[in-house]
Design a protein around this motif. Sequence first.
Motif, PDB file in Angstrom:
ATOM      1  N   THR A  37       0.792  -1.261   0.147  1.00 29.54           N
ATOM      2  CA  THR A  37      -0.096   0.028   0.072  1.00 29.54           C
ATOM      3  C   THR A  37       0.815   1.367   0.036  1.00 29.54           C
ATOM      4  O   THR A  37       2.020   1.246   0.578  1.00 29.54           O
ATOM      5  CB  THR A  37      -0.842  -0.139   1.074  1.00 29.54           C
ATOM      6  OG1 THR A  37      -0.212  -0.139   2.414  1.00 29.54           O
ATOM      7  CG2 THR A  37      -1.809  -1.216   1.280  1.00 29.54           C
ATOM      8  N   TRP A  91       1.360   5.733   0.497  1.00 24.43           N
ATOM      9  CA  TRP A  91       1.151   6.581   1.895  1.00 24.43           C
ATOM     10  C   TRP A  91       0.031   7.486   1.727  1.00 24.43           C
ATOM     11  O   TRP A  91      -0.024   8.267   2.846  1.00 24.43           O
ATOM     12  CB  TRP A  91       2.655   7.383   2.102  1.00 24.43           C
ATOM     13  CG  TRP A  91       2.938   7.817   0.756  1.00 24.43           C
ATOM     14  CD1 TRP A  91       4.078   7.409  -0.198  1.00 24.43           C
ATOM     15  CD2 TRP A  91       2.819   9.117  -0.024  1.00 24.43           C
ATOM     16  NE1 TRP A  91       3.997   7.966  -1.507  1.00 24.43           N
ATOM     17  CE2 TRP A  91       3.205   9.235  -1.297  1.00 24.43           C
ATOM     18  CE3 TRP A  91       1.577  10.133   0.355  1.00 24.43           C
ATOM     19  CZ2 TRP A  91       3.121  10.261  -2.163  1.00 24.43           C
ATOM     20  CZ3 TRP A  91       1.419  10.987  -0.494  1.00 24.43           C
ATOM     21  CH2 TRP A  91       2.201  11.139  -1.738  1.00 24.43           C
ATOM     22  N   GLU A 100      -0.318  12.056 -14.664  1.00 19.36           N
ATOM     23  CA  GLU A 100      -0.916  12.378 -13.235  1.00 19.36           C
ATOM     24  C   GLU A 100       0.246  13.346 -12.486  1.00 19.36           C
ATOM     25  O   GLU A 100       1.136  13.052 -12.376  1.00 19.36           O
ATOM     26  CB  GLU A 100      -1.149  11.005 -12.540  1.00 19.36           C
ATOM     27  CG  GLU A 100      -1.465  11.188 -11.257  1.00 19.36           C
ATOM     28  CD  GLU A 100      -1.648   9.854 -10.416  1.00 19.36           C
ATOM     29  OE1 GLU A 100      -0.464   9.090 -10.512  1.00 19.36           O
ATOM     30  OE2 GLU A 100      -2.445   9.712  -9.811  1.00 19.36           O
ATOM     31  N   CYS A 143      -5.503   9.607  -5.908  1.00 17.49           N
ATOM     32  CA  CYS A 143      -5.640   9.214  -7.259  1.00 17.49           C
ATOM     33  C   CYS A 143      -7.055   9.593  -7.630  1.00 17.49           C
ATOM     34  O   CYS A 143      -7.181   9.548  -9.146  1.00 17.49           O
ATOM     35  CB  CYS A 143      -5.747   7.616  -6.989  1.00 17.49           C
ATOM     36  SG  CYS A 143      -6.652   7.070  -5.830  1.00 17.49           S
ATOM     37  N   LYS A 169       2.411  -4.790   3.880  1.00 17.40           N
ATOM     38  CA  LYS A 169       3.552  -4.092   3.498  1.00 17.40           C
ATOM     39  C   LYS A 169       3.208  -2.549   3.283  1.00 17.40           C
ATOM     40  O   LYS A 169       2.999  -2.113   2.227  1.00 17.40           O
ATOM     41  CB  LYS A 169       4.330  -4.707   2.383  1.00 17.40           C
ATOM     42  CG  LYS A 169       5.799  -4.135   2.735  1.00 17.40           C
ATOM     43  CD  LYS A 169       6.618  -3.540   1.432  1.00 17.40           C
ATOM     44  CE  LYS A 169       6.027  -2.208   0.836  1.00 17.40           C
ATOM     45  NZ  LYS A 169       6.309  -0.936   1.632  1.00 17.40           N
ATOM     46  N   LEU A 207      -3.924   1.959  -9.763  1.00 22.80           N
ATOM     47  CA  LEU A 207      -2.890   2.679  -9.813  1.00 22.80           C
ATOM     48  C   LEU A 207      -3.318   4.171 -10.131  1.00 22.80           C
ATOM     49  O   LEU A 207      -4.516   4.487  -9.546  1.00 22.80           O
ATOM     50  CB  LEU A 207      -2.235   2.484 -11.233  1.00 22.80           C
ATOM     51  CG  LEU A 207      -1.953   0.698 -11.326  1.00 22.80           C
ATOM     52  CD1 LEU A 207      -1.022   0.258 -12.556  1.00 22.80           C
ATOM     53  CD2 LEU A 207      -0.916   0.493 -10.102  1.00 22.80           C
ATOM     54  N   GLY A 208      -2.536   5.181 -10.701  1.00 15.26           N
ATOM     55  CA  GLY A 208      -2.849   6.428 -10.681  1.00 15.26           C
ATOM     56  C   GLY A 208      -3.837   6.680 -11.529  1.00 15.26           C
ATOM     57  O   GLY A 208      -4.617   5.860 -12.210  1.00 15.26           O
ATOM     58  N   GLY A 248      -0.701   1.928  -5.814  1.00 15.33           N
ATOM     59  CA  GLY A 248       0.688   2.608  -6.036  1.00 15.33           C
ATOM     60  C   GLY A 248       0.782   3.123  -7.487  1.00 15.33           C
ATOM     61  O   GLY A 248      -0.105   3.331  -8.193  1.00 15.33           O
ATOM     62  N   SER A 249       2.104   3.173  -7.665  1.00 10.66           N
ATOM     63  CA  SER A 249       2.590   3.672  -8.964  1.00 10.66           C
ATOM     64  C   SER A 249       2.323   2.681 -10.013  1.00 10.66           C
ATOM     65  O   SER A 249       2.639   1.567  -9.664  1.00 10.66           O
ATOM     66  CB  SER A 249       3.696   4.554  -9.072  1.00 10.66           C
ATOM     67  OG  SER A 249       4.860   3.571  -8.522  1.00 10.66           O
TER      68      SER A 249
END
Length: 464
Positions: free
Chosen positions: A149, A151, A368, A284, A175, A251-252, A228-229
Amino acid sequence: MSDTPVRRPLITGDGRIATEEWFPIASRLDGTPLGEVAAAGIDDVDRAVCAADAAWPAWAALPPSERARALSAYAALVDSEQARIAELVHREMGKPLSEAQAEVARAAEVIHHFAAEAERMWVQQMPGPTLGTGSWVRPAPVGVVAAITPWNFPVALVIWKLAPALAAGCAVVIKPAIEAPLAAWALCDIAERAGLPAGLVSCLTGDGPLIGEALSTHPRVAKVAFTGSRRVAEQIAGWASPRLKALSLELGGHGALVVLPDADLDVAAEVAVMQGYVNSGQACYAVNRVLVPPSLAGDLLERMRARIAGITLGPMATERGLARHHMLIEDAHSHGARVEGGEELVPGRLSPALVTGAGPGVRLVDEEPFTPIVAVLEMDDTAAAIAEANRPDYGLVNYVCGRDMRGALETAQALRSGTVAINGWRVVVPYAPYAGWRGSGVGCELGRQGLEAFVHWQHLRVLA
Ligand code: NAD
Protein backbone atom coordinates in the motif's frame (compact mmCIF):
# COMPACT_ATOMS: atom_id res chain seq x y z
CA MET A 1 -1.50 11.45 21.68
CA SER A 2 1.73 10.90 23.58
CA ASP A 3 4.74 12.78 22.22
CA THR A 4 7.16 10.00 23.19
CA PRO A 5 8.65 8.45 20.04
CA VAL A 6 7.45 4.86 19.60
CA ARG A 7 9.30 1.72 18.47
CA ARG A 8 7.20 -0.55 16.29
CA PRO A 9 8.46 -4.11 15.77
CA LEU A 10 7.21 -6.40 13.01
CA ILE A 11 3.89 -8.19 13.52
CA THR A 12 4.29 -11.66 12.06
CA GLY A 13 2.08 -14.11 13.88
CA ASP A 14 4.98 -15.14 16.15
CA GLY A 15 4.48 -12.14 18.38
CA ARG A 16 6.46 -8.96 17.86
CA ILE A 17 9.80 -9.17 16.10
CA ALA A 18 12.51 -6.61 16.77
CA THR A 19 15.08 -6.34 13.98
CA GLU A 20 18.67 -5.15 13.80
CA GLU A 21 17.81 -2.33 11.44
CA TRP A 22 15.15 0.34 12.12
CA PHE A 23 13.74 3.17 10.02
CA PRO A 24 13.24 6.55 11.72
CA ILE A 25 9.84 8.18 11.15
CA ALA A 26 9.48 11.95 11.53
CA SER A 27 6.40 14.16 11.43
CA ARG A 28 5.81 15.88 8.08
CA LEU A 29 4.28 18.75 10.04
CA ASP A 30 7.43 19.87 11.83
CA GLY A 31 10.07 17.15 11.58
CA THR A 32 9.71 15.96 15.18
CA PRO A 33 10.64 12.30 15.59
CA LEU A 34 7.59 10.05 15.85
CA GLY A 35 9.53 6.85 16.35
CA GLU A 36 11.05 3.97 14.47
CA VAL A 37 9.73 0.97 12.59
CA ALA A 38 11.50 -2.35 12.20
CA ALA A 39 13.06 -3.17 8.84
CA ALA A 40 11.88 -6.60 7.71
CA GLY A 41 14.32 -8.94 5.98
CA ILE A 42 13.68 -11.91 3.70
CA ASP A 43 13.42 -14.30 6.68
CA ASP A 44 10.78 -12.09 8.27
CA VAL A 45 8.73 -12.18 5.06
CA ASP A 46 8.92 -15.96 5.07
CA ARG A 47 7.94 -16.10 8.73
CA ALA A 48 4.88 -13.87 8.21
CA VAL A 49 3.75 -15.70 5.06
CA CYS A 50 4.10 -19.12 6.71
CA ALA A 51 2.14 -17.92 9.76
CA ALA A 52 -0.55 -16.57 7.45
CA ASP A 53 -0.65 -19.83 5.53
CA ALA A 54 -1.08 -21.74 8.78
CA ALA A 55 -3.81 -19.38 10.05
CA TRP A 56 -6.23 -19.00 7.16
CA PRO A 57 -7.69 -22.53 6.79
CA ALA A 58 -9.21 -22.50 10.30
CA TRP A 59 -10.42 -18.93 9.80
CA ALA A 60 -11.99 -19.89 6.46
CA ALA A 61 -13.67 -22.89 8.06
CA LEU A 62 -15.62 -20.69 10.48
CA PRO A 63 -19.24 -20.03 9.59
CA PRO A 64 -19.40 -16.68 7.76
CA SER A 65 -21.48 -15.27 10.62
CA GLU A 66 -18.55 -15.85 13.00
CA ARG A 67 -16.11 -14.17 10.66
CA ALA A 68 -18.61 -11.32 10.41
CA ARG A 69 -18.79 -11.07 14.21
CA ALA A 70 -15.00 -10.94 14.51
CA LEU A 71 -14.79 -8.28 11.80
CA SER A 72 -17.49 -6.24 13.53
CA ALA A 73 -15.47 -6.38 16.77
CA TYR A 74 -12.46 -5.17 14.79
CA ALA A 75 -14.48 -2.34 13.24
CA ALA A 76 -15.74 -1.31 16.69
CA LEU A 77 -12.19 -1.09 18.03
CA VAL A 78 -11.04 0.93 15.02
CA ASP A 79 -14.07 3.17 15.61
CA SER A 80 -13.14 3.67 19.24
CA GLU A 81 -9.52 4.52 18.33
CA GLN A 82 -10.39 6.81 15.42
CA ALA A 83 -8.99 9.93 17.02
CA ARG A 84 -5.61 8.34 17.77
CA ILE A 85 -5.23 6.82 14.29
CA ALA A 86 -6.27 10.09 12.59
CA GLU A 87 -3.67 11.97 14.63
CA LEU A 88 -1.02 9.48 13.48
CA VAL A 89 -1.98 9.97 9.82
CA HIS A 90 -2.00 13.75 10.30
CA ARG A 91 1.48 13.73 11.75
CA GLU A 92 3.24 11.09 9.71
CA MET A 93 2.14 12.25 6.26
CA GLY A 94 0.97 15.80 6.90
CA LYS A 95 -2.68 15.43 5.83
CA PRO A 96 -4.95 18.03 7.48
CA LEU A 97 -6.49 16.56 10.63
CA SER A 98 -10.07 16.87 9.33
CA GLU A 99 -9.18 14.89 6.19
CA ALA A 100 -7.38 12.28 8.30
CA GLN A 101 -10.43 11.95 10.57
CA ALA A 102 -12.71 11.49 7.56
CA GLU A 103 -10.37 8.83 6.14
CA VAL A 104 -10.39 6.79 9.34
CA ALA A 105 -14.17 7.13 9.81
CA ARG A 106 -14.79 5.89 6.25
CA ALA A 107 -12.31 3.05 6.69
CA ALA A 108 -14.29 1.85 9.72
CA GLU A 109 -17.44 1.95 7.55
CA VAL A 110 -15.65 -0.23 5.00
CA ILE A 111 -14.91 -2.86 7.67
CA HIS A 112 -18.57 -2.81 8.74
CA HIS A 113 -19.58 -3.19 5.09
CA PHE A 114 -17.39 -6.25 4.53
CA ALA A 115 -18.43 -7.76 7.87
CA ALA A 116 -21.98 -7.71 6.48
CA GLU A 117 -20.83 -8.98 3.08
CA ALA A 118 -19.13 -11.94 4.78
CA GLU A 119 -22.59 -13.08 5.83
CA ARG A 120 -23.95 -12.59 2.33
CA MET A 121 -21.38 -14.90 0.71
CA TRP A 122 -23.58 -17.24 -1.19
CA VAL A 123 -23.60 -20.70 -2.71
CA GLN A 124 -25.39 -21.18 -6.00
CA GLN A 125 -27.17 -24.46 -6.34
CA MET A 126 -28.45 -26.11 -9.51
CA PRO A 127 -30.39 -29.29 -8.68
CA GLY A 128 -29.68 -32.49 -10.62
CA PRO A 129 -32.17 -35.19 -11.65
CA THR A 130 -32.29 -36.80 -8.19
CA LEU A 131 -32.38 -35.35 -4.69
CA GLY A 132 -28.90 -34.51 -3.47
CA THR A 133 -27.34 -34.37 -6.92
CA GLY A 134 -26.52 -31.33 -9.01
CA SER A 135 -24.05 -28.47 -8.95
CA TRP A 136 -22.94 -26.33 -6.07
CA VAL A 137 -20.86 -23.29 -6.91
CA ARG A 138 -19.16 -21.91 -3.82
CA PRO A 139 -16.65 -19.15 -3.09
CA ALA A 140 -13.37 -20.43 -1.64
CA PRO A 141 -10.74 -18.05 -0.24
CA VAL A 142 -7.62 -17.63 -2.36
CA GLY A 143 -5.38 -18.07 0.75
CA VAL A 144 -2.50 -15.77 1.65
CA VAL A 145 -2.77 -12.23 0.33
CA ALA A 146 0.14 -9.76 0.18
CA ALA A 147 -1.17 -6.19 0.45
CA ILE A 148 1.29 -3.51 -0.69
CA THR A 149 0.00 0.00 0.00
CA PRO A 150 1.04 3.63 -0.59
CA TRP A 151 1.29 6.56 1.83
CA ASN A 152 -1.36 8.93 0.50
CA PHE A 153 -4.34 7.17 2.14
CA PRO A 154 -2.40 5.03 4.60
CA VAL A 155 -5.50 3.79 6.44
CA ALA A 156 -8.12 3.49 3.68
CA LEU A 157 -5.93 1.57 1.27
CA VAL A 158 -4.94 -0.99 3.90
CA ILE A 159 -8.56 -1.52 4.97
CA TRP A 160 -9.88 -1.79 1.38
CA LYS A 161 -7.73 -4.93 1.08
CA LEU A 162 -7.69 -6.24 4.62
CA ALA A 163 -11.45 -6.17 5.29
CA PRO A 164 -12.66 -8.01 2.15
CA ALA A 165 -9.78 -10.49 2.27
CA LEU A 166 -10.62 -11.40 5.88
CA ALA A 167 -14.33 -11.52 5.06
CA ALA A 168 -13.55 -14.00 2.28
CA GLY A 169 -11.54 -16.22 4.65
CA CYS A 170 -8.02 -15.19 3.62
CA ALA A 171 -5.00 -14.12 5.69
CA VAL A 172 -3.17 -10.88 4.88
CA VAL A 173 0.45 -9.77 5.07
CA ILE A 174 0.54 -5.99 4.87
CA LYS A 175 3.49 -4.01 3.59
CA PRO A 176 2.76 -0.33 4.14
CA ALA A 177 4.75 2.49 2.54
CA ILE A 178 7.78 3.53 4.56
CA GLU A 179 6.62 7.17 4.31
CA ALA A 180 3.58 6.44 6.53
CA PRO A 181 3.82 3.08 8.31
CA LEU A 182 2.60 3.98 11.79
CA ALA A 183 -1.12 4.13 11.02
CA ALA A 184 -0.97 0.84 9.13
CA TRP A 185 0.91 -0.72 12.02
CA ALA A 186 -1.79 0.54 14.40
CA LEU A 187 -4.49 -1.13 12.26
CA CYS A 188 -2.67 -4.48 12.48
CA ASP A 189 -2.10 -4.08 16.21
CA ILE A 190 -5.81 -3.37 16.70
CA ALA A 191 -6.70 -6.47 14.64
CA GLU A 192 -4.74 -8.57 17.11
CA ARG A 193 -6.27 -6.79 20.11
CA ALA A 194 -9.75 -7.31 18.61
CA GLY A 195 -9.11 -11.05 18.89
CA LEU A 196 -8.38 -12.01 15.30
CA PRO A 197 -6.28 -15.20 15.31
CA ALA A 198 -2.49 -14.84 15.41
CA GLY A 199 -0.92 -14.92 11.96
CA LEU A 200 -4.06 -13.79 10.17
CA VAL A 201 -2.87 -10.18 9.90
CA SER A 202 0.84 -9.34 9.72
CA CYS A 203 2.62 -6.05 9.23
CA LEU A 204 6.03 -5.92 7.55
CA THR A 205 7.55 -2.48 7.57
CA GLY A 206 10.80 -1.64 5.83
CA ASP A 207 12.31 -1.46 2.39
CA GLY A 208 9.69 -1.46 -0.41
CA PRO A 209 11.61 -3.23 -3.20
CA LEU A 210 13.11 -5.85 -0.88
CA ILE A 211 9.86 -6.84 0.86
CA GLY A 212 7.81 -6.33 -2.32
CA GLU A 213 9.91 -8.78 -4.30
CA ALA A 214 10.03 -11.34 -1.47
CA LEU A 215 6.23 -11.24 -1.13
CA SER A 216 5.48 -11.21 -4.86
CA THR A 217 7.67 -14.25 -5.48
CA HIS A 218 6.87 -16.26 -2.32
CA PRO A 219 5.40 -19.64 -3.30
CA ARG A 220 2.76 -19.48 -0.55
CA VAL A 221 1.39 -16.06 -1.50
CA ALA A 222 -1.70 -16.60 -3.65
CA LYS A 223 -2.54 -13.01 -4.47
CA VAL A 224 -0.78 -9.64 -4.51
CA ALA A 225 -3.09 -6.66 -3.97
CA PHE A 226 -1.17 -3.50 -4.80
CA THR A 227 -1.99 0.20 -4.79
CA GLY A 228 0.62 2.66 -5.99
CA SER A 229 2.45 3.83 -9.05
CA ARG A 230 2.45 2.22 -12.47
CA ARG A 231 6.23 1.89 -12.40
CA VAL A 232 6.13 -0.30 -9.29
CA ALA A 233 3.01 -2.13 -10.51
CA GLU A 234 4.87 -3.29 -13.61
CA GLN A 235 7.72 -4.49 -11.42
CA ILE A 236 5.35 -6.43 -9.17
CA ALA A 237 3.50 -7.91 -12.14
CA GLY A 238 6.89 -8.96 -13.52
CA TRP A 239 7.52 -10.96 -10.36
CA ALA A 240 4.01 -12.29 -9.69
CA SER A 241 2.67 -13.04 -13.17
CA PRO A 242 5.22 -15.70 -14.23
CA ARG A 243 4.39 -17.44 -10.95
CA LEU A 244 0.68 -17.28 -11.88
CA LYS A 245 -0.39 -15.37 -8.79
CA ALA A 246 -3.64 -13.45 -8.76
CA LEU A 247 -3.06 -9.70 -8.97
CA SER A 248 -4.95 -6.52 -8.39
CA LEU A 249 -3.27 -3.25 -9.29
CA GLU A 250 -4.88 0.04 -8.29
CA LEU A 251 -2.86 2.79 -9.93
CA GLY A 252 -2.91 6.47 -10.65
CA GLY A 253 -5.50 8.55 -12.45
CA HIS A 254 -5.77 11.75 -14.45
CA GLY A 255 -9.28 12.87 -13.60
CA ALA A 256 -11.20 15.11 -15.97
CA LEU A 257 -14.22 17.20 -15.01
CA VAL A 258 -16.43 17.64 -18.07
CA VAL A 259 -18.48 20.81 -17.64
CA LEU A 260 -21.51 20.60 -19.92
CA PRO A 261 -23.06 23.76 -21.42
CA ASP A 262 -26.02 23.62 -18.99
CA ALA A 263 -23.89 22.98 -15.87
CA ASP A 264 -24.44 24.76 -12.58
CA LEU A 265 -21.10 26.57 -12.39
CA ASP A 266 -21.13 26.79 -8.61
CA VAL A 267 -21.32 23.00 -8.43
CA ALA A 268 -18.62 22.66 -11.11
CA ALA A 269 -16.32 25.06 -9.23
CA GLU A 270 -16.91 23.16 -5.99
CA VAL A 271 -16.07 19.82 -7.62
CA ALA A 272 -12.97 21.23 -9.34
CA VAL A 273 -11.58 22.82 -6.20
CA MET A 274 -12.54 20.12 -3.67
CA GLN A 275 -11.17 17.29 -5.80
CA GLY A 276 -8.35 19.26 -7.38
CA TYR A 277 -6.67 20.12 -4.12
CA VAL A 278 -7.85 17.36 -1.75
CA ASN A 279 -4.89 15.91 0.18
CA SER A 280 -2.72 18.56 -1.56
CA GLY A 281 -3.51 16.88 -4.88
CA GLN A 282 -2.00 13.59 -3.66
CA ALA A 283 -5.15 11.62 -4.45
CA CYS A 284 -5.67 9.10 -7.23
CA TYR A 285 -9.24 10.43 -7.76
CA ALA A 286 -8.17 14.06 -8.06
CA VAL A 287 -9.57 16.38 -10.72
CA ASN A 288 -6.54 17.30 -12.83
CA ARG A 289 -8.22 18.75 -15.93
CA VAL A 290 -11.38 20.87 -16.08
CA LEU A 291 -12.87 20.75 -19.60
CA VAL A 292 -15.20 23.67 -20.14
CA PRO A 293 -16.97 25.36 -23.09
CA PRO A 294 -15.16 28.62 -24.01
CA SER A 295 -18.30 30.68 -23.26
CA LEU A 296 -18.32 29.47 -19.61
CA ALA A 297 -14.58 29.44 -18.90
CA GLY A 298 -14.33 33.00 -17.54
CA ASP A 299 -17.26 32.55 -15.16
CA LEU A 300 -16.04 29.20 -13.95
CA LEU A 301 -12.50 30.46 -13.34
CA GLU A 302 -13.83 33.37 -11.27
CA ARG A 303 -15.83 30.97 -9.09
CA MET A 304 -12.85 28.65 -8.74
CA ARG A 305 -10.53 31.52 -7.74
CA ALA A 306 -12.99 32.62 -5.04
CA ARG A 307 -12.96 29.13 -3.52
CA ILE A 308 -9.20 28.70 -3.87
CA ALA A 309 -8.67 31.90 -1.89
CA GLY A 310 -10.02 30.13 1.22
CA ILE A 311 -7.73 27.11 1.03
CA THR A 312 -4.60 26.37 3.07
CA LEU A 313 -2.92 23.14 2.11
CA GLY A 314 -1.02 20.80 4.38
CA PRO A 315 2.65 20.02 3.74
CA MET A 316 3.47 17.74 0.83
CA ALA A 317 4.06 14.22 2.10
CA THR A 318 7.34 13.64 0.29
CA GLU A 319 10.31 15.64 -0.96
CA ARG A 320 10.01 13.94 -4.35
CA GLY A 321 6.40 15.15 -4.60
CA LEU A 322 7.58 18.71 -4.00
CA ALA A 323 10.32 18.40 -6.60
CA ARG A 324 7.83 16.94 -9.08
CA HIS A 325 5.49 19.88 -8.51
CA HIS A 326 8.20 22.44 -9.29
CA MET A 327 9.23 20.48 -12.39
CA LEU A 328 5.62 20.39 -13.68
CA ILE A 329 5.13 24.11 -13.12
CA GLU A 330 8.40 24.91 -14.88
CA ASP A 331 7.38 22.68 -17.79
CA ALA A 332 4.00 24.46 -18.04
CA HIS A 333 5.75 27.88 -18.07
CA SER A 334 8.13 26.71 -20.77
CA HIS A 335 5.11 25.87 -22.96
CA GLY A 336 3.62 29.34 -22.47
CA ALA A 337 0.87 28.31 -20.02
CA ARG A 338 -0.35 30.74 -17.33
CA VAL A 339 0.06 29.57 -13.76
CA GLU A 340 -1.68 31.20 -10.79
CA GLY A 341 -0.38 30.10 -7.37
CA GLY A 342 1.56 26.88 -7.05
CA GLU A 343 4.32 28.50 -4.99
CA GLU A 344 6.15 27.10 -1.99
CA LEU A 345 5.41 30.05 0.28
CA VAL A 346 6.41 28.14 3.42
CA PRO A 347 9.02 25.38 2.94
CA GLY A 348 7.26 22.11 2.12
CA ARG A 349 3.82 23.71 1.75
CA LEU A 350 2.39 24.67 -1.64
CA SER A 351 -0.39 27.02 -2.59
CA PRO A 352 -3.00 25.58 -5.01
CA ALA A 353 -1.95 25.98 -8.66
CA LEU A 354 -4.49 26.95 -11.32
CA VAL A 355 -3.21 26.56 -14.87
CA THR A 356 -4.75 27.96 -18.06
CA GLY A 357 -3.51 27.99 -21.64
CA ALA A 358 -2.06 24.47 -21.37
CA GLY A 359 -2.93 21.53 -23.61
CA PRO A 360 -1.68 18.12 -24.70
CA GLY A 361 2.10 18.09 -24.79
CA VAL A 362 2.32 19.90 -21.44
CA ARG A 363 3.31 17.30 -18.87
CA LEU A 364 0.70 18.17 -16.24
CA VAL A 365 -2.01 17.71 -18.87
CA ASP A 366 -0.63 14.34 -19.97
CA GLU A 367 0.67 12.76 -16.74
CA GLU A 368 -0.84 12.39 -13.28
CA PRO A 369 0.58 15.39 -11.38
CA PHE A 370 -0.08 14.02 -7.84
CA THR A 371 0.47 17.58 -6.60
CA PRO A 372 -2.06 20.44 -6.13
CA ILE A 373 -2.47 21.48 -9.78
CA VAL A 374 -5.70 21.94 -11.73
CA ALA A 375 -5.57 22.81 -15.43
CA VAL A 376 -8.59 24.44 -17.09
CA LEU A 377 -8.88 23.63 -20.80
CA GLU A 378 -11.43 25.18 -23.14
CA MET A 379 -13.26 22.63 -25.31
CA ASP A 380 -15.32 23.57 -28.38
CA ASP A 381 -18.01 20.95 -27.80
CA THR A 382 -18.91 17.96 -25.67
CA ALA A 383 -17.47 15.46 -28.17
CA ALA A 384 -14.10 17.22 -27.95
CA ALA A 385 -14.30 17.21 -24.14
CA ILE A 386 -15.03 13.47 -24.07
CA ALA A 387 -12.13 12.80 -26.46
CA GLU A 388 -9.76 14.84 -24.29
CA ALA A 389 -11.01 13.17 -21.08
CA ASN A 390 -10.27 9.76 -22.60
CA ARG A 391 -6.98 10.73 -24.27
CA PRO A 392 -4.34 9.99 -21.59
CA ASP A 393 -3.84 6.33 -20.68
CA TYR A 394 -5.69 6.49 -17.36
CA GLY A 395 -9.22 5.46 -16.41
CA LEU A 396 -9.87 5.79 -12.68
CA VAL A 397 -12.33 8.58 -11.83
CA ASN A 398 -13.89 11.28 -13.99
CA TYR A 399 -16.52 13.89 -13.21
CA VAL A 400 -19.42 15.41 -15.15
CA CYS A 401 -21.49 18.49 -14.33
CA GLY A 402 -24.72 19.19 -16.20
CA ARG A 403 -28.33 19.96 -15.28
CA ASP A 404 -30.00 17.72 -17.85
CA MET A 405 -29.59 14.27 -16.34
CA ARG A 406 -29.95 12.41 -19.61
CA GLY A 407 -27.16 14.46 -21.19
CA ALA A 408 -24.99 14.07 -18.09
CA LEU A 409 -25.50 10.29 -18.03
CA GLU A 410 -24.77 9.95 -21.76
CA THR A 411 -21.53 11.86 -21.27
CA ALA A 412 -20.65 9.81 -18.19
CA GLN A 413 -21.11 6.55 -20.09
CA ALA A 414 -18.75 7.76 -22.82
CA LEU A 415 -15.95 8.28 -20.30
CA ARG A 416 -13.61 5.30 -20.09
CA SER A 417 -13.07 5.05 -16.34
CA GLY A 418 -14.16 2.78 -13.51
CA THR A 419 -16.00 5.61 -11.74
CA VAL A 420 -17.77 8.75 -12.96
CA ALA A 421 -19.25 11.20 -10.45
CA ILE A 422 -22.11 13.40 -11.64
CA ASN A 423 -22.82 16.83 -10.13
CA GLY A 424 -20.78 16.25 -6.99
CA TRP A 425 -17.46 15.10 -5.61
CA ARG A 426 -18.12 12.35 -3.06
CA VAL A 427 -17.07 9.42 -5.20
CA VAL A 428 -16.09 6.60 -2.87
CA VAL A 429 -18.70 4.49 -1.07
CA PRO A 430 -18.12 1.08 0.52
CA TYR A 431 -20.91 -0.66 -1.42
CA ALA A 432 -19.85 0.16 -5.00
CA PRO A 433 -16.73 -1.03 -6.83
CA TYR A 434 -13.74 1.24 -7.27
CA ALA A 435 -11.73 0.17 -10.30
CA GLY A 436 -9.01 1.51 -12.54
CA TRP A 437 -9.45 0.87 -16.24
CA ARG A 438 -6.67 0.94 -18.83
CA GLY A 439 -3.45 2.40 -17.37
CA SER A 440 -5.15 2.90 -14.00
CA GLY A 441 -5.04 -0.75 -13.12
CA VAL A 442 -6.41 -4.24 -13.05
CA GLY A 443 -9.17 -5.56 -10.79
CA CYS A 444 -11.23 -3.58 -8.32
CA GLU A 445 -11.77 -2.84 -4.64
CA LEU A 446 -14.89 -2.14 -2.54
CA GLY A 447 -18.41 -3.27 -3.39
CA ARG A 448 -19.34 -6.93 -3.59
CA GLN A 449 -16.80 -7.18 -6.41
CA GLY A 450 -14.11 -6.17 -3.92
CA LEU A 451 -14.93 -9.31 -1.91
CA GLU A 452 -15.07 -11.57 -4.96
CA ALA A 453 -11.54 -10.39 -5.73
CA PHE A 454 -10.35 -12.63 -2.88
CA VAL A 455 -12.16 -15.85 -3.81
CA HIS A 456 -11.84 -18.71 -6.25
CA TRP A 457 -15.07 -20.19 -7.48
CA GLN A 458 -15.36 -23.90 -6.85
CA HIS A 459 -17.86 -26.10 -8.64
CA LEU A 460 -18.92 -29.19 -6.68
CA ARG A 461 -20.62 -31.48 -9.17
CA VAL A 462 -22.56 -34.20 -7.36
CA LEU A 463 -23.52 -36.85 -9.90
CA ALA A 464 -24.87 -39.57 -7.65
P1 NAD B 1 4.76 3.60 -5.08
O1 NAD B 1 4.41 2.74 -6.23
O2 NAD B 1 6.07 4.28 -5.07
O3 NAD B 1 4.66 2.79 -3.71
C1 NAD B 1 3.57 1.97 -3.39
C2 NAD B 1 4.04 0.81 -2.52
O4 NAD B 1 5.00 0.01 -3.23
C3 NAD B 1 4.74 1.24 -1.23
O5 NAD B 1 4.40 0.34 -0.20
C4 NAD B 1 6.21 1.10 -1.59
O6 NAD B 1 7.04 0.88 -0.46
C5 NAD B 1 6.19 -0.12 -2.46
N1 NAD B 1 7.32 -0.15 -3.40
C6 NAD B 1 8.06 0.88 -3.85
N2 NAD B 1 8.98 0.45 -4.73
C7 NAD B 1 8.81 -0.88 -4.85
C8 NAD B 1 9.43 -1.88 -5.64
N3 NAD B 1 10.42 -1.60 -6.48
N4 NAD B 1 8.97 -3.14 -5.51
C9 NAD B 1 7.96 -3.44 -4.69
N5 NAD B 1 7.34 -2.54 -3.91
C10 NAD B 1 7.75 -1.27 -3.99
O7 NAD B 1 3.56 4.64 -5.03
P2 NAD B 1 3.39 5.91 -4.10
O8 NAD B 1 4.24 7.00 -4.62
O9 NAD B 1 3.56 5.53 -2.69
O10 NAD B 1 1.84 6.22 -4.35
C11 NAD B 1 1.41 7.07 -5.34
C12 NAD B 1 0.70 6.37 -6.47
O11 NAD B 1 -0.35 5.54 -5.98
C13 NAD B 1 0.03 7.37 -7.38
O12 NAD B 1 0.21 7.04 -8.73
C14 NAD B 1 -1.44 7.24 -7.00
O13 NAD B 1 -2.33 7.70 -7.96
C15 NAD B 1 -1.55 5.79 -6.74
N6 NAD B 1 -2.78 5.51 -5.97
C16 NAD B 1 -3.78 4.77 -6.54
C17 NAD B 1 -4.97 4.53 -5.84
C18 NAD B 1 -6.09 3.71 -6.43
O14 NAD B 1 -6.93 3.24 -5.68
N7 NAD B 1 -6.15 3.51 -7.72
C19 NAD B 1 -5.13 5.05 -4.57
C20 NAD B 1 -4.09 5.80 -4.02
C21 NAD B 1 -2.91 6.01 -4.73
